[in-house]
Design a protein around this motif. Structure first.
Motif, mmCIF file in Angstrom:
data_model
loop_
_atom_site.group_PDB
_atom_site.id
_atom_site.type_symbol
_atom_site.label_atom_id
_atom_site.label_comp_id
_atom_site.label_asym_id
_atom_site.label_seq_id
_atom_site.Cartn_x
_atom_site.Cartn_y
_atom_site.Cartn_z
ATOM 1 N N GLY A 194 48.748 41.187 7.228
ATOM 2 C CA GLY A 194 48.529 39.962 6.865
ATOM 3 C C GLY A 194 48.106 39.640 7.943
ATOM 4 N N GLY A 195 48.477 39.897 9.418
ATOM 5 C CA GLY A 195 48.580 39.203 11.005
ATOM 6 C C GLY A 195 46.868 39.749 10.983
ATOM 7 N N TYR A 196 46.448 40.754 10.649
ATOM 8 C CA TYR A 196 44.798 41.383 10.775
ATOM 9 C C TYR A 196 43.754 41.039 9.781
ATOM 10 N N TRP A 197 44.553 40.256 8.638
ATOM 11 C CA TRP A 197 43.660 40.227 7.491
ATOM 12 C C TRP A 197 43.572 38.336 7.856
ATOM 13 N N GLY A 198 44.843 37.378 9.048
ATOM 14 C CA GLY A 198 44.918 36.326 8.888
ATOM 15 C C GLY A 198 43.865 35.940 10.256
ATOM 16 N N GLN A 199 44.059 36.862 11.298
ATOM 17 C CA GLN A 199 42.908 37.365 12.258
ATOM 18 C C GLN A 199 41.277 37.176 12.319
ATOM 19 N N GLN A 200 41.564 38.482 11.260
ATOM 20 C CA GLN A 200 40.040 38.453 10.827
ATOM 21 C C GLN A 200 39.158 36.825 10.236
ATOM 22 N N THR A 201 40.241 36.186 9.343
ATOM 23 C CA THR A 201 39.633 34.467 9.082
ATOM 24 C C THR A 201 39.442 33.671 10.299
ATOM 25 N N THR A 202 40.383 33.633 11.428
ATOM 26 C CA THR A 202 40.044 33.108 12.138
ATOM 27 C C THR A 202 38.914 33.686 12.724
ATOM 28 N N GLN A 203 38.396 34.344 12.898
ATOM 29 C CA GLN A 203 37.424 35.045 13.567
ATOM 30 C C GLN A 203 35.932 34.758 13.270
ATOM 31 N N LEU A 204 36.232 34.646 11.625
ATOM 32 C CA LEU A 204 34.689 34.227 10.800
ATOM 33 C C LEU A 204 35.152 32.807 11.148
ATOM 34 N N ASN A 205 36.189 32.368 10.887
ATOM 35 C CA ASN A 205 35.488 30.838 11.254
ATOM 36 C C ASN A 205 35.229 30.423 12.263
ATOM 37 N N GLU A 206 35.417 30.682 13.951
ATOM 38 C CA GLU A 206 34.996 31.212 15.109
ATOM 39 C C GLU A 206 33.421 31.527 15.091
ATOM 40 N N GLN A 207 32.794 32.361 14.446
ATOM 41 C CA GLN A 207 31.916 32.587 13.483
ATOM 42 C C GLN A 207 31.000 32.043 13.491
ATOM 43 N N ILE A 208 31.347 31.514 11.701
ATOM 44 C CA ILE A 208 30.473 29.998 11.476
ATOM 45 C C ILE A 208 30.145 28.931 12.379
ATOM 46 N N ILE A 214 43.258 43.647 0.337
ATOM 47 C CA ILE A 214 43.750 41.764 0.904
ATOM 48 C C ILE A 214 45.539 41.375 -0.044
ATOM 49 N N PRO A 215 46.016 41.212 1.046
ATOM 50 C CA PRO A 215 47.353 40.823 0.649
ATOM 51 C C PRO A 215 46.684 39.235 0.165
ATOM 52 N N PRO A 216 47.465 39.211 -1.214
ATOM 53 C CA PRO A 216 47.462 38.273 -1.914
ATOM 54 C C PRO A 216 47.582 36.179 -1.003
ATOM 55 N N ALA A 217 48.773 36.280 0.107
ATOM 56 C CA ALA A 217 48.412 35.144 0.657
ATOM 57 C C ALA A 217 47.372 35.029 1.629
ATOM 58 N N GLN A 218 46.708 35.915 1.878
ATOM 59 C CA GLN A 218 45.554 35.660 3.776
ATOM 60 C C GLN A 218 44.340 36.021 2.272
ATOM 61 N N LEU A 219 43.916 36.297 1.048
ATOM 62 C CA LEU A 219 42.887 36.541 0.539
ATOM 63 C C LEU A 219 41.789 35.498 0.285
ATOM 64 N N SER A 220 42.577 34.267 -0.457
ATOM 65 C CA SER A 220 41.955 33.240 -1.330
ATOM 66 C C SER A 220 40.966 33.219 0.813
ATOM 67 N N GLY A 221 41.834 32.570 1.491
ATOM 68 C CA GLY A 221 40.733 31.505 2.942
ATOM 69 C C GLY A 221 40.174 32.342 3.836
ATOM 70 N N TRP A 222 40.646 34.178 3.624
ATOM 71 C CA TRP A 222 39.499 34.852 4.349
ATOM 72 C C TRP A 222 38.473 35.352 3.553
ATOM 73 N N GLN A 223 38.502 34.938 2.354
ATOM 74 C CA GLN A 223 37.111 35.387 1.198
ATOM 75 C C GLN A 223 36.588 34.181 1.040
ATOM 76 N N ARG A 224 36.891 33.408 1.262
ATOM 77 C CA ARG A 224 36.156 31.954 1.646
ATOM 78 C C ARG A 224 35.509 31.446 3.363
ATOM 79 N N ALA A 225 36.339 32.219 4.280
ATOM 80 C CA ALA A 225 35.672 32.237 5.195
ATOM 81 C C ALA A 225 35.031 33.159 5.453
ATOM 82 N N CYS A 226 34.194 34.693 4.622
ATOM 83 C CA CYS A 226 33.691 35.265 4.990
ATOM 84 C C CYS A 226 32.713 34.610 3.994
#
Length: 340
Positions: free
Chosen positions: A312-326, A175-187
Protein backbone atom coordinates in the motif's frame (compact mmCIF):
# COMPACT_ATOMS: atom_id res chain seq x y z
CA UNK A 1 4.89 -13.54 -17.00
CA UNK A 2 1.97 -14.09 -14.69
CA UNK A 3 2.68 -13.32 -11.01
CA UNK A 4 0.52 -16.34 -10.19
CA UNK A 5 3.35 -18.51 -11.50
CA UNK A 6 5.80 -17.14 -8.93
CA UNK A 7 6.18 -20.56 -7.34
CA UNK A 8 7.29 -22.22 -10.58
CA UNK A 9 10.91 -22.50 -11.60
CA UNK A 10 11.97 -19.42 -13.51
CA UNK A 11 13.84 -20.06 -16.78
CA UNK A 12 16.83 -18.08 -15.50
CA UNK A 13 17.38 -20.70 -12.79
CA UNK A 14 18.72 -22.94 -15.57
CA UNK A 15 21.58 -20.50 -16.21
CA UNK A 16 24.07 -22.21 -13.94
CA UNK A 17 27.76 -21.27 -14.22
CA UNK A 18 28.43 -24.48 -16.16
CA UNK A 19 25.55 -23.79 -18.55
CA UNK A 20 26.91 -20.30 -19.22
CA UNK A 21 30.43 -21.63 -19.84
CA UNK A 22 29.11 -24.35 -22.16
CA UNK A 23 27.07 -21.81 -24.15
CA UNK A 24 30.14 -19.63 -24.65
CA UNK A 25 32.34 -22.58 -25.53
CA UNK A 26 29.87 -23.47 -28.29
CA UNK A 27 30.53 -20.10 -29.98
CA UNK A 28 34.30 -20.21 -29.64
CA UNK A 29 34.71 -18.31 -26.36
CA UNK A 30 36.33 -20.78 -23.99
CA UNK A 31 36.15 -19.66 -20.38
CA UNK A 32 38.71 -20.60 -17.75
CA UNK A 33 36.01 -21.25 -15.15
CA UNK A 34 35.85 -17.77 -13.63
CA UNK A 35 32.72 -15.72 -14.16
CA UNK A 36 30.88 -12.94 -12.37
CA UNK A 37 27.19 -12.15 -12.71
CA UNK A 38 26.85 -8.45 -13.44
CA UNK A 39 24.08 -6.15 -12.31
CA UNK A 40 21.10 -6.57 -14.66
CA UNK A 41 17.46 -7.20 -13.84
CA UNK A 42 16.00 -7.52 -17.33
CA UNK A 43 18.54 -9.95 -18.76
CA UNK A 44 21.26 -12.08 -17.25
CA UNK A 45 24.74 -10.73 -17.91
CA UNK A 46 28.03 -12.41 -17.01
CA UNK A 47 31.65 -11.36 -17.20
CA UNK A 48 33.59 -14.43 -18.26
CA UNK A 49 37.36 -14.77 -18.03
CA UNK A 50 38.82 -16.64 -21.00
CA UNK A 51 41.56 -19.21 -21.20
CA UNK A 52 43.62 -16.89 -23.43
CA UNK A 53 43.72 -14.29 -20.65
CA UNK A 54 41.06 -11.96 -21.99
CA UNK A 55 37.48 -11.46 -20.88
CA UNK A 56 34.10 -11.02 -22.52
CA UNK A 57 30.59 -10.15 -21.36
CA UNK A 58 27.82 -12.61 -22.18
CA UNK A 59 24.25 -11.31 -22.32
CA UNK A 60 21.42 -13.85 -22.10
CA UNK A 61 18.16 -12.26 -23.20
CA UNK A 62 15.01 -12.56 -21.11
CA UNK A 63 12.94 -15.36 -22.66
CA UNK A 64 9.84 -14.13 -24.44
CA UNK A 65 10.59 -10.40 -24.33
CA UNK A 66 12.02 -9.67 -27.78
CA UNK A 67 11.77 -11.51 -31.07
CA UNK A 68 14.94 -12.45 -32.93
CA UNK A 69 14.16 -9.68 -35.43
CA UNK A 70 13.98 -7.08 -32.65
CA UNK A 71 17.25 -8.23 -31.09
CA UNK A 72 19.01 -8.23 -34.45
CA UNK A 73 17.82 -4.66 -35.09
CA UNK A 74 19.39 -3.67 -31.76
CA UNK A 75 22.64 -5.33 -32.83
CA UNK A 76 22.58 -3.75 -36.29
CA UNK A 77 22.11 -0.31 -34.73
CA UNK A 78 25.06 -0.87 -32.38
CA UNK A 79 27.25 -2.03 -35.26
CA UNK A 80 26.22 0.97 -37.38
CA UNK A 81 27.15 3.30 -34.52
CA UNK A 82 30.51 1.58 -34.09
CA UNK A 83 31.14 1.82 -37.85
CA UNK A 84 30.51 5.57 -37.60
CA UNK A 85 33.06 5.82 -34.73
CA UNK A 86 30.33 6.55 -32.16
CA UNK A 87 31.68 4.94 -28.97
CA UNK A 88 29.28 2.11 -28.17
CA UNK A 89 29.81 -1.41 -26.89
CA UNK A 90 28.65 -3.46 -29.88
CA UNK A 91 28.23 -7.26 -30.01
CA UNK A 92 31.08 -9.39 -31.28
CA UNK A 93 30.70 -11.41 -34.46
CA UNK A 94 30.27 -15.12 -33.80
CA UNK A 95 31.86 -17.95 -35.81
CA UNK A 96 28.76 -18.16 -38.06
CA UNK A 97 29.13 -14.47 -38.96
CA UNK A 98 26.09 -13.40 -36.93
CA UNK A 99 25.72 -11.76 -33.54
CA UNK A 100 22.92 -13.79 -31.90
CA UNK A 101 23.38 -17.33 -30.64
CA UNK A 102 20.69 -19.85 -29.71
CA UNK A 103 21.15 -22.54 -27.10
CA UNK A 104 18.95 -25.12 -25.36
CA UNK A 105 19.53 -25.42 -21.60
CA UNK A 106 17.60 -28.23 -19.92
CA UNK A 107 15.14 -28.12 -22.79
CA UNK A 108 14.55 -24.36 -22.55
CA UNK A 109 15.62 -22.04 -25.40
CA UNK A 110 17.85 -19.05 -24.71
CA UNK A 111 19.32 -16.35 -26.96
CA UNK A 112 22.62 -14.73 -26.10
CA UNK A 113 25.22 -12.35 -27.47
CA UNK A 114 28.88 -11.74 -26.64
CA UNK A 115 30.35 -8.28 -26.01
CA UNK A 116 33.85 -6.97 -25.36
CA UNK A 117 34.46 -5.99 -21.76
CA UNK A 118 34.54 -2.22 -21.23
CA UNK A 119 34.90 -0.28 -18.01
CA UNK A 120 34.40 3.32 -16.95
CA UNK A 121 32.75 5.54 -14.38
CA UNK A 122 29.66 7.69 -14.36
CA UNK A 123 29.76 11.15 -15.99
CA UNK A 124 30.11 14.30 -13.87
CA UNK A 125 26.78 15.86 -14.71
CA UNK A 126 27.47 19.02 -12.70
CA UNK A 127 30.30 19.94 -15.10
CA UNK A 128 29.10 22.03 -18.10
CA UNK A 129 31.94 20.77 -20.29
CA UNK A 130 30.91 17.17 -19.56
CA UNK A 131 27.34 18.06 -20.53
CA UNK A 132 28.52 19.64 -23.79
CA UNK A 133 30.58 16.53 -24.53
CA UNK A 134 27.57 14.31 -23.82
CA UNK A 135 25.50 16.53 -26.10
CA UNK A 136 27.99 16.05 -28.94
CA UNK A 137 28.05 12.33 -28.26
CA UNK A 138 24.26 11.91 -28.31
CA UNK A 139 24.06 14.22 -31.33
CA UNK A 140 26.37 11.86 -33.22
CA UNK A 141 24.34 8.87 -32.03
CA UNK A 142 21.14 10.50 -33.28
CA UNK A 143 22.71 11.42 -36.61
CA UNK A 144 23.21 7.70 -37.21
CA UNK A 145 19.80 6.93 -35.71
CA UNK A 146 18.09 9.25 -38.19
CA UNK A 147 19.55 7.46 -41.22
CA UNK A 148 16.83 4.82 -41.20
CA UNK A 149 13.95 3.58 -39.04
CA UNK A 150 13.49 0.50 -36.94
CA UNK A 151 11.03 -1.90 -38.54
CA UNK A 152 10.51 -4.36 -35.69
CA UNK A 153 11.30 -2.49 -32.48
CA UNK A 154 8.67 -0.47 -30.61
CA UNK A 155 7.96 3.25 -30.73
CA UNK A 156 7.96 5.25 -27.49
CA UNK A 157 4.71 7.18 -27.17
CA UNK A 158 1.76 7.68 -24.83
CA UNK A 159 0.10 4.45 -25.97
CA UNK A 160 3.03 2.06 -25.77
CA UNK A 161 4.55 3.33 -22.51
CA UNK A 162 1.43 4.73 -20.86
CA UNK A 163 -2.03 3.49 -21.81
CA UNK A 164 -0.83 -0.04 -22.57
CA UNK A 165 1.12 -0.15 -19.30
CA UNK A 166 -2.00 0.93 -17.39
CA UNK A 167 -4.04 -1.83 -19.01
CA UNK A 168 -1.43 -4.46 -18.17
CA UNK A 169 -1.21 -3.33 -14.55
CA UNK A 170 -4.98 -3.47 -14.10
CA UNK A 171 -5.11 -6.93 -15.70
CA UNK A 172 -2.43 -8.25 -13.31
CA UNK A 173 -4.58 -7.24 -10.32
CA UNK A 174 -1.56 -6.37 -8.15
CA UNK A 175 -2.75 -3.02 -6.74
CA UNK A 176 -4.34 -3.25 -3.26
CA UNK A 177 -8.05 -2.27 -3.33
CA UNK A 178 -7.46 0.59 -0.87
CA UNK A 179 -5.04 2.30 -3.28
CA UNK A 180 -6.49 1.20 -6.62
CA UNK A 181 -9.05 3.94 -7.27
CA UNK A 182 -6.77 6.81 -6.25
CA UNK A 183 -3.84 5.53 -8.29
CA UNK A 184 -5.96 4.73 -11.34
CA UNK A 185 -7.60 8.16 -11.26
CA UNK A 186 -4.20 9.91 -11.01
CA UNK A 187 -2.80 7.70 -13.77
CA UNK A 188 -5.68 8.44 -16.14
CA UNK A 189 -5.43 12.18 -15.46
CA UNK A 190 -1.69 12.05 -16.08
CA UNK A 191 -2.18 10.16 -19.33
CA UNK A 192 -4.72 12.75 -20.51
CA UNK A 193 -2.09 15.46 -19.95
CA UNK A 194 0.52 13.35 -21.75
CA UNK A 195 -1.81 12.83 -24.71
CA UNK A 196 -2.29 16.58 -24.94
CA UNK A 197 1.45 17.24 -24.79
CA UNK A 198 2.22 14.76 -27.58
CA UNK A 199 -0.59 16.16 -29.72
CA UNK A 200 0.70 19.70 -29.20
CA UNK A 201 4.23 18.72 -30.22
CA UNK A 202 3.19 17.22 -33.58
CA UNK A 203 4.59 16.61 -36.07
CA UNK A 204 7.30 14.82 -34.09
CA UNK A 205 10.46 13.63 -35.78
CA UNK A 206 10.94 9.95 -34.94
CA UNK A 207 14.40 8.45 -34.97
CA UNK A 208 16.26 5.47 -33.60
CA UNK A 209 17.21 6.16 -29.98
CA UNK A 210 19.26 4.57 -27.24
CA UNK A 211 15.95 4.69 -25.38
CA UNK A 212 17.30 4.36 -21.82
CA UNK A 213 20.13 6.89 -21.80
CA UNK A 214 20.37 7.42 -18.06
CA UNK A 215 23.80 8.11 -16.50
CA UNK A 216 24.18 4.46 -15.45
CA UNK A 217 24.30 3.45 -19.12
CA UNK A 218 27.01 6.02 -19.90
CA UNK A 219 30.55 5.00 -18.97
CA UNK A 220 33.22 7.68 -18.90
CA UNK A 221 36.89 7.10 -19.64
CA UNK A 222 39.79 9.49 -20.23
CA UNK A 223 38.87 9.62 -23.91
CA UNK A 224 35.25 10.49 -23.16
CA UNK A 225 31.91 8.65 -22.92
CA UNK A 226 30.65 5.45 -24.41
CA UNK A 227 27.25 3.83 -24.02
CA UNK A 228 26.26 0.33 -23.08
CA UNK A 229 22.98 -1.55 -23.09
CA UNK A 230 20.91 -0.77 -26.18
CA UNK A 231 18.32 -3.27 -24.96
CA UNK A 232 15.64 -0.55 -24.88
CA UNK A 233 16.53 0.97 -28.25
CA UNK A 234 13.34 2.26 -29.87
CA UNK A 235 11.85 4.84 -32.18
CA UNK A 236 10.93 8.13 -30.57
CA UNK A 237 11.66 11.86 -30.19
CA UNK A 238 15.22 13.04 -29.63
CA UNK A 239 14.44 14.54 -26.21
CA UNK A 240 14.03 11.02 -24.77
CA UNK A 241 17.81 10.53 -24.86
CA UNK A 242 18.46 13.97 -23.34
CA UNK A 243 16.04 14.59 -20.49
CA UNK A 244 17.54 12.01 -18.12
CA UNK A 245 20.73 14.11 -18.02
CA UNK A 246 18.76 16.94 -16.36
CA UNK A 247 17.88 17.35 -12.70
CA UNK A 248 17.05 19.96 -10.08
CA UNK A 249 15.04 23.14 -10.37
CA UNK A 250 13.71 24.42 -13.71
CA UNK A 251 16.44 27.07 -13.67
CA UNK A 252 19.12 24.44 -13.09
CA UNK A 253 17.72 22.28 -15.86
CA UNK A 254 17.71 25.24 -18.27
CA UNK A 255 21.42 25.68 -17.69
CA UNK A 256 22.10 21.96 -18.03
CA UNK A 257 20.04 21.71 -21.21
CA UNK A 258 21.78 24.76 -22.67
CA UNK A 259 25.14 23.00 -22.26
CA UNK A 260 23.85 19.68 -23.63
CA UNK A 261 22.25 21.29 -26.68
CA UNK A 262 25.30 23.43 -27.38
CA UNK A 263 27.11 20.17 -28.10
CA UNK A 264 24.15 18.28 -29.54
CA UNK A 265 23.36 20.79 -32.27
CA UNK A 266 26.85 20.48 -33.71
CA UNK A 267 25.74 17.10 -35.10
CA UNK A 268 21.92 16.95 -35.03
CA UNK A 269 19.09 19.43 -35.27
CA UNK A 270 16.78 19.87 -32.30
CA UNK A 271 13.11 20.85 -32.40
CA UNK A 272 12.42 23.12 -29.40
CA UNK A 273 8.81 21.92 -29.32
CA UNK A 274 10.11 18.68 -27.82
CA UNK A 275 10.93 20.54 -24.60
CA UNK A 276 7.22 20.27 -23.77
CA UNK A 277 7.68 16.48 -23.60
CA UNK A 278 10.23 16.38 -20.77
CA UNK A 279 7.74 16.04 -17.92
CA UNK A 280 5.35 13.83 -19.94
CA UNK A 281 8.25 11.48 -20.72
CA UNK A 282 9.26 11.45 -17.05
CA UNK A 283 5.67 10.51 -16.16
CA UNK A 284 5.53 7.77 -18.80
CA UNK A 285 8.71 6.30 -17.35
CA UNK A 286 7.08 6.10 -13.92
CA UNK A 287 4.00 4.27 -15.21
CA UNK A 288 6.03 1.99 -17.47
CA UNK A 289 8.42 1.14 -14.61
CA UNK A 290 5.57 -0.07 -12.38
CA UNK A 291 4.25 -2.30 -15.17
CA UNK A 292 7.77 -3.57 -15.87
CA UNK A 293 8.23 -4.73 -12.27
CA UNK A 294 4.74 -6.24 -12.04
CA UNK A 295 5.16 -8.33 -15.18
CA UNK A 296 8.46 -9.77 -13.93
CA UNK A 297 7.42 -10.56 -10.38
CA UNK A 298 7.86 -14.31 -10.98
CA UNK A 299 11.58 -13.67 -11.54
CA UNK A 300 13.16 -14.16 -8.07
CA UNK A 301 15.48 -11.21 -8.70
CA UNK A 302 12.57 -8.77 -8.63
CA UNK A 303 11.04 -9.45 -5.19
CA UNK A 304 14.58 -9.38 -3.81
CA UNK A 305 15.41 -6.06 -5.47
CA UNK A 306 12.02 -4.36 -4.99
CA UNK A 307 10.60 -5.73 -1.71
CA UNK A 308 8.38 -2.68 -1.27
CA UNK A 309 6.66 -3.13 -4.63
CA UNK A 310 2.97 -3.97 -4.40
CA UNK A 311 2.54 -2.65 -0.87
CA UNK A 312 0.00 0.00 0.00
CA UNK A 313 2.87 2.37 0.73
CA UNK A 314 4.33 1.89 -2.74
CA UNK A 315 1.06 2.62 -4.56
CA UNK A 316 0.27 5.51 -2.26
CA UNK A 317 3.66 7.04 -3.08
CA UNK A 318 3.07 6.44 -6.80
CA UNK A 319 -0.26 8.24 -6.55
CA UNK A 320 1.40 11.21 -4.85
CA UNK A 321 4.14 11.36 -7.45
CA UNK A 322 1.68 11.11 -10.34
CA UNK A 323 -0.30 14.02 -8.89
CA UNK A 324 2.94 16.00 -8.61
CA UNK A 325 3.67 15.19 -12.25
CA UNK A 326 0.21 16.37 -13.27
CA UNK A 327 1.09 19.72 -11.70
CA UNK A 328 4.52 19.74 -13.35
CA UNK A 329 3.01 19.03 -16.76
CA UNK A 330 0.64 21.99 -16.30
CA UNK A 331 3.61 24.35 -15.92
CA UNK A 332 5.09 26.04 -19.01
CA UNK A 333 7.91 23.98 -20.56
CA UNK A 334 11.47 25.18 -20.42
CA UNK A 335 11.58 28.49 -22.30
CA UNK A 336 13.08 27.76 -25.73
CA UNK A 337 13.92 31.40 -26.47
CA UNK A 338 17.48 31.04 -25.21
CA UNK A 339 18.15 28.18 -27.64
CA UNK A 340 18.79 30.66 -30.44
Amino acid sequence: MNPADAGAQHPYERLTPQAVLDALDAVGQRGDGRLIQLNSYENRVFQVMLEDGGAVVAKFYRPGRWSDAQILEEHAFALALAAADVPVVAPLLLPDGGTLAHVQIDGHPFRHAIYPRRSGHGPELDDPETLRWLGRFIGRLHAVGAEQAFVHRRTLNAETFGHAALRRLLALDMIPPAQLSGWQRACEQALAAIDGAFTGAQPLRQLRLHGDCHPGNILWRDEGPHVVDLDDACMGPAIQDLWMLLSGTPEAMRGQLAAVLEGYRQFSRFDARELALIEPLRTLRMIHHSAWIAERWSDPAFPAAFPWFGTGGYWGQQTTQLNEQIEAMAEPPLDPAWLD
